[in-house]
Design an enzyme around this catalytic site. Structure first.
Site, mmCIF file in Angstrom:
data_model
loop_
_atom_site.group_PDB
_atom_site.id
_atom_site.type_symbol
_atom_site.label_atom_id
_atom_site.label_comp_id
_atom_site.label_asym_id
_atom_site.label_seq_id
_atom_site.Cartn_x
_atom_site.Cartn_y
_atom_site.Cartn_z
ATOM 1 N N SER A 66 0.792 -1.237 0.000
ATOM 2 C CA SER A 66 0.000 0.000 0.000
ATOM 3 C C SER A 66 0.820 1.281 0.000
ATOM 4 O O SER A 66 0.253 2.364 -0.153
ATOM 5 C CB SER A 66 -0.951 0.016 1.203
ATOM 6 O OG SER A 66 -1.988 -0.919 1.008
ATOM 7 N N GLU A 166 -4.971 -3.077 -6.482
ATOM 8 C CA GLU A 166 -5.192 -3.828 -5.244
ATOM 9 C C GLU A 166 -5.963 -5.115 -5.518
ATOM 10 O O GLU A 166 -5.646 -6.171 -4.964
ATOM 11 C CB GLU A 166 -5.957 -2.964 -4.228
ATOM 12 C CG GLU A 166 -5.122 -1.905 -3.557
ATOM 13 C CD GLU A 166 -4.146 -2.472 -2.552
ATOM 14 O OE1 GLU A 166 -4.256 -3.667 -2.200
ATOM 15 O OE2 GLU A 166 -3.265 -1.719 -2.098
#
Length: 301
Positions: A66, A166
């Protein structure tokens, strides 16, 4: 020619000795932290003056996880600065945008979707709270991972690749390794940011406040620092695979010293069989001894 070579050799020797004199104690302490850990760790630190850079495995490629949401935010805000997007623009969010099987405070607040949120709110969710659904919404909004990758290369951040969203990373463990950077490249990006070389004044101010508000990984760079220390940072985490290996426990950010000066730090922990607490403590310990080093250094002046 021999005299020129001699001078060059002498200058390089002086530079190496000066660098060691500057960073020898700090680097030694960091290596002491790392020597007993069963993990690959990359560190890059840019201190308070020109040439004030330390690295350990600084050019090694590490999976970002992330952390790359920060790179995405830079690309989005670049579009804002060009007038192609507006922070107040309402972005529609449907229930199909809110995957149930991922980290998403955005979905938790609006489980049924069918809403419109300002772009700035989605950025805050994505960066400050590391929202995976918000991340993929932003990728779709600006045209995909290649747009962010090309933007990074365009501003001179060469040691980075951004290829998977993601959702794509969630499908298979090894996909995360297609999104990589080096500790030195991470610090290079943050230096450009704090020096005002990228983004407008307003966009920099917005992103700075967003990074200060990061709610994830508070036991990492922020972990052992004095309570009111300002830390503008972005974390990344992979979790463990079936063999108990962590691919990514990361943090990169800007730490504000008591004298108001900044220290830029990136720490990437990979291939670790340590537990989560130990992985985070590696980052916290490096941050704290760096803080101590530069605080003590400034007090001597």
């Amino acid at each position: 020619m021999k005299n020129v070579r001699y001078v060059i050799t002498l200058l390089l020797s002086c530079f190496i000795n000066l660098t060691f004199a500057q960073f020898g104690p700090l680097k030694q302490k960091i290596n002491q932290i790392l020597e007993s850990k069963q993990a690959e760790v990359g560190v890059a630190i840019y201190g308070t003056g020109p040439g004030d850079t330390l690295s350990i495995n600084g050019n090694t490629r590490f999976p970002m996880q992330s952390v790359y949401k920060l790179h995405l935010a830079f690309a989005v805000l670049h579009r804002v600065d060009k007038g192609e997007l507006n922070l107040n623009r309402k972005v529609p969010i449907t229930i199909s945008d809110l995957r149930p099987d991922t980290w998403s405070p955005l979905r938790d607040k609006y489980p049924k979707g069918n809403i419109e949120l300002p772009l700035k709110d989605i950025l805050v969710y994505t960066v400050s709270q590391s929202d995976n659904n918000g991340c993929d919404l932003l990728f779709r909004l600006i045209g995909g991972t290649k747009v962010v990758n090309d933007y990074m290369h365009g501003i001179g951040i060469e040691n980075i690749e951004i290829k998977a969203t993601e959702q794509e990373m969630s499908r298979e463990w090894n996909v995360q390794f297609t999104n990589w950077t080096t500790p030195l490249a991470a610090v290079q990006l943050l230096r450009k940011f704090e020096e005002g070389k990228i983004l407008s004044k307003d966009s920099r101010a917005f992103l700075w406040e967003t990074l200060l508000g990061t709610t994830t990984g508070n036991k990492r760079l922020r972990g052992d620092l004095p309570e009111k220390t300002s830390v503008a940072h972005k974390t990344g985490s992979s979790g463990k695979n079936k063999n108990g290996i962590s691919a990514a426990v990361n943090d990169m950010g800007i730490v504000v010293l008591p004298n108001g000066k900044h220290v830029v730090i990136s720490v990437f922990v990979s291939k670790s069989i340590e537990d989560d607490q130990t992985n985070e403590k590696i980052i916290a310990d490096i941050s704290k001894i760096t803080w101590d080093y530069y605080t003590e250094k400034s007090n001597k002046k």
